[in-house]
Design a protein around this motif. Sequence first.
Motif, PDB file in Angstrom:
ATOM      1  N   GLN A  18       0.808  -1.221   0.000  1.00 50.01           N
ATOM      2  CA  GLN A  18       0.000   0.000   0.000  1.00 50.01           C
ATOM      3  C   GLN A  18       0.840   1.269   0.000  1.00 50.01           C
TER       4      GLN A  18
ATOM      5  N   CYS B 234     -10.684   0.460   3.243  1.00 53.97           N
ATOM      6  CA  CYS B 234      -9.255   0.299   2.974  1.00 53.97           C
ATOM      7  C   CYS B 234      -8.674   1.667   2.616  1.00 53.97           C
ATOM      8  N   LEU B 235      -7.502   1.982   3.153  1.00 55.77           N
ATOM      9  CA  LEU B 235      -6.874   3.277   2.843  1.00 55.77           C
ATOM     10  C   LEU B 235      -6.598   3.418   1.348  1.00 55.77           C
TER      11      LEU B 235
ATOM     12  N   HIS C 164      -7.486  -9.168   5.943  1.00 54.35           N
ATOM     13  CA  HIS C 164      -7.512  -8.062   4.972  1.00 54.35           C
ATOM     14  C   HIS C 164      -6.086  -7.655   4.586  1.00 54.35           C
ATOM     15  N   GLU C 165      -5.225  -7.493   5.589  1.00 55.57           N
ATOM     16  CA  GLU C 165      -3.843  -7.070   5.309  1.00 55.57           C
ATOM     17  C   GLU C 165      -3.064  -8.165   4.584  1.00 55.57           C
TER      18      GLU C 165
ATOM     19  N   HIS D 169      -3.510  -8.102   0.912  1.00 59.69           N
ATOM     20  CA  HIS D 169      -2.708  -7.089   0.202  1.00 59.69           C
ATOM     21  C   HIS D 169      -1.374  -7.680  -0.272  1.00 59.69           C
TER      22      HIS D 169
HETATM   23 NI    NI Z   1      -6.546  -2.386   2.817  1.00 59.22          NI
END
Ligand code: NI
Length: 184
Positions: free
Chosen positions: A56, A100-101, A142-143, A146
């Motif tokens: 990210q 999510c960012l 979730h992470e 990524h």
């Molecule tokens: Ni995220």
Amino acid sequence: MKKRNPELLPIRIYGDKTLQKKAEPVIQITSEIKNFIDDLVYTMYEKEGVGLAAPQVGISLRIFVVDPFWYNEEGEKNPIVMVNPEFIEFEDQTEFEEGCLSLPEIYDKVVRASKVTIKGLNEKGKEVKYRAEGLFSRALQHEYDHLDGILFIDKISKLKRIFLKKKLNDLSKTTDANGVNLRR
Ligand code: NI
């Protein structure tokens, strides 16, 4: 020795190529990697996230940080660092809204395992293992996604994806010729 001040890392948003790539394992936790982890933790809190993964911020390595509790427990910060994480066990299923960012202003319900057991290395290179449930379990999954180039919108129904199409197209418009998409 003067302590290094952590840096705020720019967040990559939808359309960025690093977000869609499978990240590489960390071979060795060097001082450079340690500094990067400090920056990742700092950025997660500055951006008020409950988790942040290296892709990210444009770094394609298997590292993420989570802190699902600092919101409610009087703002006490307890960052959990996972390097080269691996899930050992998944139990039951539950649906809950996620954000999510890297997907600003997009929220949707995602089905995930209720409980997970995960192992990996912490920032010191020490093996750690967690059995998680609730928001902690969800944040870990979730992470972790990524690190495999998966976003939560990849886990929602096709119909819901159609409704998000315009928002997603608008987000990806700012991707530059090198595949970098930073929020402007
Ligand atoms: Ni995220």
